[in-house]
Design an enzyme around this catalytic site. Structure first.
Site, short mmCIF file in Angstrom:
data_model
loop_
_atom_site.label_atom_id
_atom_site.label_comp_id
_atom_site.label_asym_id
_atom_site.label_seq_id
_atom_site.Cartn_x
_atom_site.Cartn_y
_atom_site.Cartn_z
N CYS A 113 1.00 1.23 10.63
CA CYS A 113 -0.06 2.38 10.00
C CYS A 113 0.67 3.57 10.05
CB CYS A 113 -1.14 2.17 11.04
SG CYS A 113 -2.60 3.09 10.48
N HIS A 156 -6.80 -4.10 5.67
CA HIS A 156 -6.13 -3.00 6.76
C HIS A 156 -6.98 -1.69 6.22
CE1 HIS A 156 -2.87 -0.91 8.86
NE2 HIS A 156 -3.58 0.24 8.10
N GLU A 157 -7.28 -1.38 4.93
CA GLU A 157 -7.77 -0.19 4.83
C GLU A 157 -9.36 -0.13 4.93
OE1 GLU A 157 -4.05 0.76 3.72
OE2 GLU A 157 -5.72 2.17 4.58
N HIS A 160 -10.03 0.92 8.44
CA HIS A 160 -10.21 2.15 8.97
C HIS A 160 -11.60 2.75 8.85
CE1 HIS A 160 -6.02 3.25 9.97
NE2 HIS A 160 -5.62 2.69 8.94
C1 LIG Z 1 3.22 -3.49 3.71
C2 LIG Z 1 3.75 -2.24 3.66
N1 LIG Z 1 3.61 -1.12 4.25
C3 LIG Z 1 3.97 0.17 3.99
N2 LIG Z 1 3.48 1.35 4.66
N3 LIG Z 1 2.49 1.25 5.46
C4 LIG Z 1 1.27 1.27 4.69
O1 LIG Z 1 1.26 1.36 3.50
C5 LIG Z 1 0.02 1.28 5.81
C6 LIG Z 1 -1.06 0.18 5.06
C7 LIG Z 1 -0.21 -1.32 5.21
C8 LIG Z 1 0.34 -1.92 6.43
C9 LIG Z 1 0.30 -3.41 6.32
C10 LIG Z 1 -0.92 -3.64 5.38
C11 LIG Z 1 -1.24 -2.32 4.74
C12 LIG Z 1 -0.57 2.48 5.56
N4 LIG Z 1 -1.88 2.67 6.26
O2 LIG Z 1 -1.60 3.18 7.65
C13 LIG Z 1 -3.11 2.99 5.66
O3 LIG Z 1 -4.15 2.69 6.31
C14 LIG Z 1 4.94 0.31 3.02
F1 LIG Z 1 5.35 1.53 2.75
C15 LIG Z 1 5.42 -0.84 2.17
N5 LIG Z 1 6.02 -0.61 1.13
C16 LIG Z 1 6.29 -1.76 -0.01
C17 LIG Z 1 6.33 -1.45 -1.21
N6 LIG Z 1 7.34 -0.22 -1.56
C18 LIG Z 1 7.49 0.30 -2.76
C19 LIG Z 1 8.50 1.42 -2.86
O4 LIG Z 1 7.99 2.46 -1.91
C20 LIG Z 1 8.23 2.00 -0.58
C21 LIG Z 1 7.15 0.76 -0.51
C22 LIG Z 1 7.09 0.21 1.05
N7 LIG Z 1 4.65 -1.95 2.33
NI NI Z 2 -3.46 2.22 8.43
#
Ligand SMILES: Cc1nc(NNC(=O)[C@H](CC2CCCC2)CN(O)CO)c(F)c(N2CCN3CCOC[C@@H]3C2)n1
Ligand code: NI
Length: 186
Positions: A113, A156-157, A160
């Protein structure tokens, strides 16, 4: 533009509040917020910009993470292949899970997160299929079904918006325990 400095970390009260529903029409400020949240996700997924602005990559973001206790989430989930259109590119207002599967799903690597500056190991078991209602920024209502990875990110969102953190779902005694109703993906 939103940077990591704007994202509140665990301990901030906004992360443990129930966020308020938005009414329509959105204020100018709320429209700008929606746009800024989506821009953050795009910047965070851009190799140059994410390095330049020291952004952690994100596929989702919720307004309470900006200390704004409103029911607004942004989702930018890439398509399977480089040149595919995004799986989801949407700002959802007042999202609500109206039904869900019995079966569960979790990410093999667990979850992280942007508001949590530490690793918390363990499976975060979520509904594998959900039916969601939400409104877009114009106030138009939708009812859609999501499954698997998309369903995980959305849950997940929405957590929040209800003051729930991903690690609240981890079984402290058996963080990697699975029952046969749960599939592991990713
Ligand atoms: C799974 C993932 N989680 C990343 N981060 N965490 C987040 O998004 C948190 C939200 C996610 C955590 C688990 C489920 C939801 C943010 N949260 O706290 C908001 O509440 C990523 F960054 C990511 N990816 C895959 C796709 N890729 C495309 C190219 O760029 C890099 C990117 C990396 N996959
Ligand atoms: Ni989060």
């Amino acid at each position: 533009m939103i940077t990591m400095d704007d994202i509140v970390r665990e301990g901030h009260p906004a992360l443990r509040e129930k966020a308020a529903e938005l009414t329509f029409p959105l204020t100018k400020e709320e429209m700008i917020l929606a746009n800024d949240m989506m821009t953050f996700l795009k910047n965070s997924q851009d190799p140059e910009l994410s390095e330049q602005y020291e952004l952690r990559a994100g596929v989702g973001l919720a307004a309470p993470q900006l200390a704004i206790s409103k029911r607004m989430i942004a989702l930018l989930i890439p398509g399977e292949y480089e040149d595919d259109p995004p799986e989801i590119e949407e700002v959802m207002i007042n999202p609500k899970i109206v039904s869900h599967s019995v079966e569960g799903v979790c990410l093999k690597e667990g979850e992280g997160c942007l508001s949590v500056d530490r690793e918390v190991p363990g499976f975060v078991v979520r509904h594998s299929r959900i039916t969601l209602t939400y409104q877009d920024v114009t106030g138009k209502s939708y009812k859609k079904r999501y499954k698997g990875y998309n369903a995980i990110v959305i849950q997940h969102e929405i957590d929040h918006l209800n003051g729930v953190m991903f690690y609240d779902h981890i079984n402290e005694k058996e963080p990697f325990e699975l029952d046969d109703q749960v599939s592991v993906i990713g």
